[in-house]
Design an enzyme around this catalytic site. Structure first.
Site, PDB file in Angstrom:
ATOM      1  CD1 TRP A 102      -2.326  -2.026   1.715  1.00  0.00           C
ATOM      2  CD2 TRP A 102      -3.005  -0.993  -0.273  1.00  0.00           C
ATOM      3  NE1 TRP A 102      -3.403  -2.729   1.146  1.00  0.00           N
ATOM      4  CE2 TRP A 102      -3.779  -1.928   0.069  1.00  0.00           C
ATOM      5  CE3 TRP A 102      -3.179  -0.181  -1.321  1.00  0.00           C
ATOM      6  CZ2 TRP A 102      -5.117  -2.449  -0.795  1.00  0.00           C
ATOM      7  CZ3 TRP A 102      -4.355  -0.549  -2.045  1.00  0.00           C
ATOM      8  CH2 TRP A 102      -5.014  -1.755  -2.008  1.00  0.00           C
ATOM      9  CG  ASP A 176      -3.376   4.100   3.867  1.00  0.00           C
ATOM     10  OD1 ASP A 176      -4.325   4.043   4.543  1.00  0.00           O
ATOM     11  OD2 ASP A 176      -3.152   3.473   3.025  1.00  0.00           O
ATOM     12  CE  LYS A 200      -9.349  -2.508   3.588  1.00  0.00           C
ATOM     13  NZ  LYS A 200      -8.443  -1.671   2.957  1.00  0.00           N
TER      14      LYS A 200
HETATM   15  C1  LIG Z   1      -7.660  -1.222   1.720  1.00  0.00           C
HETATM   16  C2  LIG Z   1      -6.718  -0.310   1.744  1.00  0.00           C
HETATM   17  C3  LIG Z   1      -6.454   0.569   0.792  1.00  0.00           C
HETATM   18  C4  LIG Z   1      -7.177   0.604  -0.438  1.00  0.00           C
HETATM   19  O1  LIG Z   1      -8.555   1.112  -0.128  1.00  0.00           O
HETATM   20  P1  LIG Z   1      -9.445   1.329  -1.210  1.00  0.00           P
HETATM   21  O2  LIG Z   1     -10.755   1.767  -0.599  1.00  0.00           O
HETATM   22  O3  LIG Z   1      -9.579   0.198  -2.313  1.00  0.00           O
HETATM   23  O4  LIG Z   1      -9.106   2.620  -1.986  1.00  0.00           O
HETATM   24  C5  LIG Z   1      -5.375   1.460   0.902  1.00  0.00           C
HETATM   25  N1  LIG Z   1      -4.501   1.522   1.755  1.00  0.00           N
HETATM   26  C6  LIG Z   1      -4.488   0.479   2.752  1.00  0.00           C
HETATM   27  C7  LIG Z   1      -3.821   0.459   3.975  1.00  0.00           C
HETATM   28  C8  LIG Z   1      -5.660  -0.378   2.924  1.00  0.00           C
HETATM   29  O5  LIG Z   1      -5.795  -1.412   3.779  1.00  0.00           O
END
Ligand SMILES: *Cc1c(COP(=O)(O)O)cnc(C)c1O
Length: 364
Positions: A102, A176, A200
């Protein structure tokens, strides 16, 4: 069919009481004769839901008054572009730390909007793209003139998580936190900006949360779309465009549930107990393993491997028969992955470990 223990990495399991309440309120929210989905985002009822949701989030995370909370759309992948569009303009440069898929993706996208420097790439071996830990802080290459320093607090695919907030001096931290926000108490005042998709640990997909310190605003690149301009969204109370109203309502129910459980300290305690149980078993096992460095193991996403990958399908089928689902690892790394966010009860991890013990014993 009874409810299963759902180990999905996301969209992920939600607390059952939240789903029950949403079902009860589906056709008639609090005597309005309509579903929250059918309400104007500018109506009195919805504004009430929205303000309560933001208030609960501020309370749970103890968000200081000089931070804006934005409810946006596009997910964390869209934020990979929206963050630099809004923030990199201050100096034109940003530092990115790579600890997995990511953050690697974030750095790549950001490079389209300014000068991106990789503070460290934790791939092991170098170039493999596979991160089994976090490069020590002393080996990071930092730029004091960076507009911000970006990292991913929990790599959902690799199962690598920061156990502490990194110290990068005066450069604003951007994180993030898609897959670990609200899993433990957090000192928001250490950050310039925090973002995460909701699916999540917060609620349904379609909602992106952004928590931004006010002084970070006002540096957007000229071509930044208005809907993705933090300052414009902050001034409009996240209603410059129609926000994801239903997802925000569900998030509010989740926040209420977290508060009723005892808040983030209680979440952290539960998450620690679940992770300890699973990692403890993995470390003792001769058949299952997790290769991540102990100081960077994720409490949220636990990848693990069977000694004999030819048994993967049998393992998954047996798990499914016991109501333990979505355990297959990410296609890029293989193996298994148990995602054990806030909504996963300890009983789910106990059931998983009991099954793994049984499966290992059957190997003789
Ligand atoms: C799931 C996730 C993403 C991507 O999320 P989207 O909703 O598909 O844009 C990005 N970073 C992390 C850490 C994630 O767990």
């Amino acid at each position: 069919m009874p409810r299963v223990f759902n180990f999905s990495p996301g969209p992920a399991a939600l607390p059952e009481p939240v789903l029950r309440q949403a079902a009860e309120e589906m056709l008639d929210w609090h005597g309005t004769g309509m579903s929250v989905m059918e309400m104007s985002h500018r109506g009195k009822e919805y504004i009430g839901i929205f303000e309560e949701t933001e208030g609960l989030l501020r309370e749970l995370l103890a968000i200081p008054a000089n931070y804006k909370v934005l409810f946006m759309q596009g997910g964390a992948i869209a934020e990979n572009a929206i963050v630099p569009m809004n923030l990199i303009g201050r100096t034109g440069r940003a530092d990115y730390l790579i600890t997995g898929d990511w953050s690697r993706k974030s750095a790549k996208e950001a490079a389209r909007y300014g000068q991106v420097s990789v503070a460290a790439d934790s791939a092991d071996p170098p170039g493999s793209g596979r991160c089994l830990g976090i490069t020590p802080r002393s080996a990071w290459k930092l730029d004091a003139g960076a507009a911000y320093f970006h990292y991913c607090s929990n790599e959902t695919i690799g199962g690598v998580q920061f156990h502490d907030i990194p110290d990068v001096g005066g450069v604003p931290l951007v994180a993030d936190m898609s897959s670990d926000i609200l899993s433990r108490p957090l000192d928001v005042s250490r950050f310039g900006l925090i973002y995460g998709g909701a699916q999540k640990n917060i609620g349904p997909s379609g909602l992106t949360l952004v928590i931004v310190r006010e002084d970070m605003l006002g540096h957007a690149l000229a071509h930044t779309p208005d809907a993705f301009n933090y300052r414009i969204q902050a001034e409009a109370g996240s209603m410059y465009n129609t926000p994801p109203t239903y997802a925000i309502y569900i998030a509010g129910l989740v926040f209420r549930w977290i508060k009723a459980q005892g808040g983030l300290a209680a979440m952290a305690e539960r998450n620690q107990a679940k992770a300890d149980l699973l990692y403890g078993f993995l470390d003792a096992s001769r058949f299952f393993s997790n290769p991540i460095a102990r100081n960077a193991r994720s409490q949220m996403n636990v990848p693990f491997w069977l000694k004999d990958p030819a048994q993967d399908e049998a393992f998954l089928a047996g798990a499914k028969a016991r109501g333990l689902v979505q355990l297959k690892g990410h296609r890029s790394v293989g193996g298994m992955r148990a995602s054990i966010y806030n909504a996963m009860p300890l009983e789910g991890v106990q059931a998983l470990v009991a099954y793994m013990k049984e499966f290992e014993a059957a190997q003789g």
